[in-house]
Scaffold this motif. Structure first.
Motif, PDB file in Angstrom:
ATOM      1  N   THR A   1      46.405  36.391  28.136  1.00  0.00           N
ATOM      2  CA  THR A   1      46.080  37.954  28.129  1.00  0.00           C
ATOM      3  C   THR A   1      45.828  38.391  29.503  1.00  0.00           C
ATOM      4  N   ALA A   2      44.911  37.562  30.271  1.00  0.00           N
ATOM      5  CA  ALA A   2      44.558  38.030  31.539  1.00  0.00           C
ATOM      6  C   ALA A   2      45.718  38.103  32.456  1.00  0.00           C
ATOM      7  N   ARG A   3      46.518  37.072  32.488  1.00  0.00           N
ATOM      8  CA  ARG A   3      47.723  37.134  33.230  1.00  0.00           C
ATOM      9  C   ARG A   3      48.641  38.192  32.844  1.00  0.00           C
ATOM     10  N   LEU A   4      49.059  38.624  31.830  1.00  0.00           N
ATOM     11  CA  LEU A   4      49.728  39.586  31.575  1.00  0.00           C
ATOM     12  C   LEU A   4      49.179  41.154  31.749  1.00  0.00           C
TER      13      LEU A   4
ATOM     14  N   LEU B   1      57.118  35.042  32.868  1.00  0.00           N
ATOM     15  CA  LEU B   1      56.267  36.269  32.139  1.00  0.00           C
ATOM     16  C   LEU B   1      56.952  36.210  30.622  1.00  0.00           C
ATOM     17  N   ILE B   2      58.349  36.134  30.481  1.00  0.00           N
ATOM     18  CA  ILE B   2      59.020  36.168  29.020  1.00  0.00           C
ATOM     19  C   ILE B   2      58.576  34.858  28.335  1.00  0.00           C
ATOM     20  N   GLN B   3      58.570  33.950  28.963  1.00  0.00           N
ATOM     21  CA  GLN B   3      57.946  32.795  28.223  1.00  0.00           C
ATOM     22  C   GLN B   3      56.719  32.518  27.785  1.00  0.00           C
ATOM     23  N   GLU B   4      55.583  33.161  28.684  1.00  0.00           N
ATOM     24  CA  GLU B   4      54.324  33.223  28.462  1.00  0.00           C
ATOM     25  C   GLU B   4      54.165  34.354  27.253  1.00  0.00           C
ATOM     26  N   THR B   5      54.794  35.493  27.363  1.00  0.00           N
ATOM     27  CA  THR B   5      54.584  36.678  26.341  1.00  0.00           C
ATOM     28  C   THR B   5      55.123  35.982  24.944  1.00  0.00           C
TER      29      THR B   5
ATOM     30  N   GLU C   1      47.128  41.645  34.093  1.00  0.00           N
ATOM     31  CA  GLU C   1      47.399  41.693  35.719  1.00  0.00           C
ATOM     32  C   GLU C   1      48.675  42.283  36.014  1.00  0.00           C
ATOM     33  N   LEU C   2      49.641  41.497  35.380  1.00  0.00           N
ATOM     34  CA  LEU C   2      51.150  41.884  35.785  1.00  0.00           C
ATOM     35  C   LEU C   2      51.377  43.337  35.335  1.00  0.00           C
ATOM     36  N   CYS C   3      50.939  43.906  34.192  1.00  0.00           N
ATOM     37  CA  CYS C   3      51.272  45.204  33.820  1.00  0.00           C
ATOM     38  C   CYS C   3      50.491  46.103  34.631  1.00  0.00           C
ATOM     39  N   GLY C   4      49.498  45.739  35.540  1.00  0.00           N
ATOM     40  CA  GLY C   4      48.540  46.720  36.302  1.00  0.00           C
ATOM     41  C   GLY C   4      49.803  47.273  37.578  1.00  0.00           C
ATOM     42  N   PHE C   5      50.627  46.586  37.986  1.00  0.00           N
ATOM     43  CA  PHE C   5      51.423  46.886  39.059  1.00  0.00           C
ATOM     44  C   PHE C   5      52.450  48.016  38.568  1.00  0.00           C
ATOM     45  N   PRO C   6      53.100  48.044  37.502  1.00  0.00           N
ATOM     46  CA  PRO C   6      54.019  49.061  37.313  1.00  0.00           C
ATOM     47  C   PRO C   6      53.096  50.234  36.674  1.00  0.00           C
ATOM     48  N   PHE C   7      51.638  50.300  36.218  1.00  0.00           N
ATOM     49  CA  PHE C   7      50.913  51.599  36.240  1.00  0.00           C
ATOM     50  C   PHE C   7      50.800  52.234  37.596  1.00  0.00           C
ATOM     51  N   VAL C   8      50.580  51.333  38.514  1.00  0.00           N
ATOM     52  CA  VAL C   8      50.234  52.038  39.956  1.00  0.00           C
ATOM     53  C   VAL C   8      51.606  52.551  40.399  1.00  0.00           C
TER      54      VAL C   8
END
Length: 189
Positions: free
Chosen positions: A70-73, A38-42, A75-82
């Motif tokens: 952006t699609a992957r990031l 995730l860090i590398q992709e960001t 998606e990954l940011c949706g989990f902390p929101f929930v």
């Protein structure tokens, strides 16, 4: 599958097209290494955006990087929101069950002769509206991607993976929004 634009795409021709996952699975099924990925992709996405190359119509590879990253990031940011919405709602339910205010540090503020609770009357509704806006943006991106399936496919984007990521993002943000707007009495059941 060799893409017709593979010679034009240069070193990025296979970066985001059905690449095998570098995530290692543990014996219990959990993933390791995803945070580093995730860090590398960001960082890669930030470099592409900072340079502005994705705006150049001749640089398809940078556009592909922006779309898939952006699609992957998101998606990954949706989990902390929930998770944060569920934790906050459970805290609110616990406090109400104990006969307290839903928010621990809810400061009353007097404005124009009326008393407002900062968290309950200002911050929490603002967060709910923000989640509604994020859900609308997620739906708009999903619909936009669906309308541009052919163009995205020509760019070398795996449209099925993109659709899956956009649907997962929309589902996660919608779940967080549902948790946030559920009344405390309803959430207790």
């Amino acid at each position: 599958v060799i893409h017709p634009l593979s010679s034009f795409l240069g070193p990025w021709k296979t970066s985001f097209v059905r690449r095998p996952s570098r995530v290692q699975r543990r014996a219990d099924g959990s993933e390791e290494g995803s945070f580093e990925e995730l860090i590398q992709e960001t960082q890669g996405l930030w470099n592409v955006i900072r340079e502005g190359d994705f705006l150049d119509p001749t640089k398809i590879s940078e556009r592909r990087i922006v779309v898939m990253s952006t699609a992957r990031l998101t998606e990954l940011c949706g989990f902390p929101f929930v998770g944060m919405a569920a934790l906050q709602k459970s805290s609110m339910m616990s406090r109400v069950a104990d006969g307290l205010s839903p928010f621990a540090n809810d400061e009353p503020v007097a404005m124009g002769g009326k008393v407002f609770q900062v968290m309950g009357d200002v911050v929490w509704p603002s967060l709910q509206v923000s989640m509604l806006v994020l859900a609308a943006i997620s739906l708009t991106l999903l619909l936009s991607d669906e309308m541009q399936r052919v163009q995205l496919s020509v760019m070398g984007i795996d449209v099925e993976e993109l659709r899956r990521r956009r649907l997962a993002t929309l589902a996660l943000i919608t779940a967080a929004l549902a948790i946030m707007i559920a009344p405390l009495q309803f959430a207790a059941f």
